[in-house]
Design an enzyme around this catalytic site. Structure first.
Site, short mmCIF file in Angstrom:
data_model
loop_
_atom_site.label_atom_id
_atom_site.label_comp_id
_atom_site.label_asym_id
_atom_site.label_seq_id
_atom_site.Cartn_x
_atom_site.Cartn_y
_atom_site.Cartn_z
CG ASN A 62 -2.36 7.30 -51.10
OD1 ASN A 62 -2.66 8.13 -50.25
ND2 ASN A 62 -1.14 6.82 -51.21
CD GLU A 64 1.34 2.85 -50.82
OE1 GLU A 64 1.83 3.82 -51.40
OE2 GLU A 64 1.96 2.20 -49.95
CB CYS A 73 -4.99 7.21 -57.26
SG CYS A 73 -3.56 6.60 -58.16
CD GLU A 75 -5.83 11.98 -57.31
OE1 GLU A 75 -4.93 12.82 -57.47
OE2 GLU A 75 -5.59 10.80 -56.95
CB CYS A 112 -1.28 9.37 -61.58
SG CYS A 112 -2.73 8.29 -61.45
CB CYS A 115 -6.23 10.08 -61.23
SG CYS A 115 -6.06 8.87 -59.89
#
Length: 160
Positions: A62, A64, A73, A75, A112, A115
């Site tokens: 990930n 940010e 993210c 993935e 999530c 994803c």
């Protein structure tokens, strides 16, 4: 009116040592890349490793950003890298792991919703199920036989 029940079957492993050898290696790659995630705000580190049909392993973590919606993210970082570097090569297996710098994450952390939606498109397009293995920092690992087990009734291009 008709009621329809949907069900998902998962396999639960107690530890990494119970995973098939190939998946142990994949999860260890996810753990390694998790440690270099850029998560200065949430302190929540996620790493993933994808095994492609050609034997290549693609990793992602990930990323940010102070403008939260601008982050990404693990993935989606990995799936877009796989698609960019190896277009048309199917994804066979995905390993995902997460840890917090604030507290111990001992429960499996699933992808999530965003994803799941993104990965489902790759699975649908390749017409081949993707095995998903996910865990926290320690503890049990959950395996699903298909991304669509995590996202039943998925939206795809057939609706457009």
């Amino acid at each position: 009116m008709k009621k329809i029940n949907l069900s998902t079957s998962i396999t639960l492993f107690n530890s990494i040592s119970e995973l098939p050898e190939e998946v142990q290696s994949l999860m260890n790659e996810a753990i390694k890349i998790r440690e270099t995630a850029y998560a200065p705000y949430s302190k929540f580190l996620v790493g993933t490793a994808f095994l492609l049909e050609n034997g290549e392993v693609i990793t992602g973590n990930n990323q940010e950003n102070a403008a939260y919606p601008s982050g990404m993210c693990a993935e989606r970082v990995a799936v877009w890298k796989a698609s960019s570097d190896y277009p048309g090569i199917p994804i066979l297996k995905i390993a995902i792991t997460a840890k917090s710098l604030n507290n111990l994450v001992s429960e499996p952390i699933a992808p999530c919703g965003a994803c799941r939606q993104t990965l489902s498109e790759y699975e649908i397009n390749q017409k081949y199920n993707i095995e998903i293995y996910f865990m926290g920092e320690t503890g049990k690992i959950i395996k699903t036989d298909s991304l669509l087990d995590l996202l039943p009734l998925a939206f795809d291009k057939s609706f457009l």
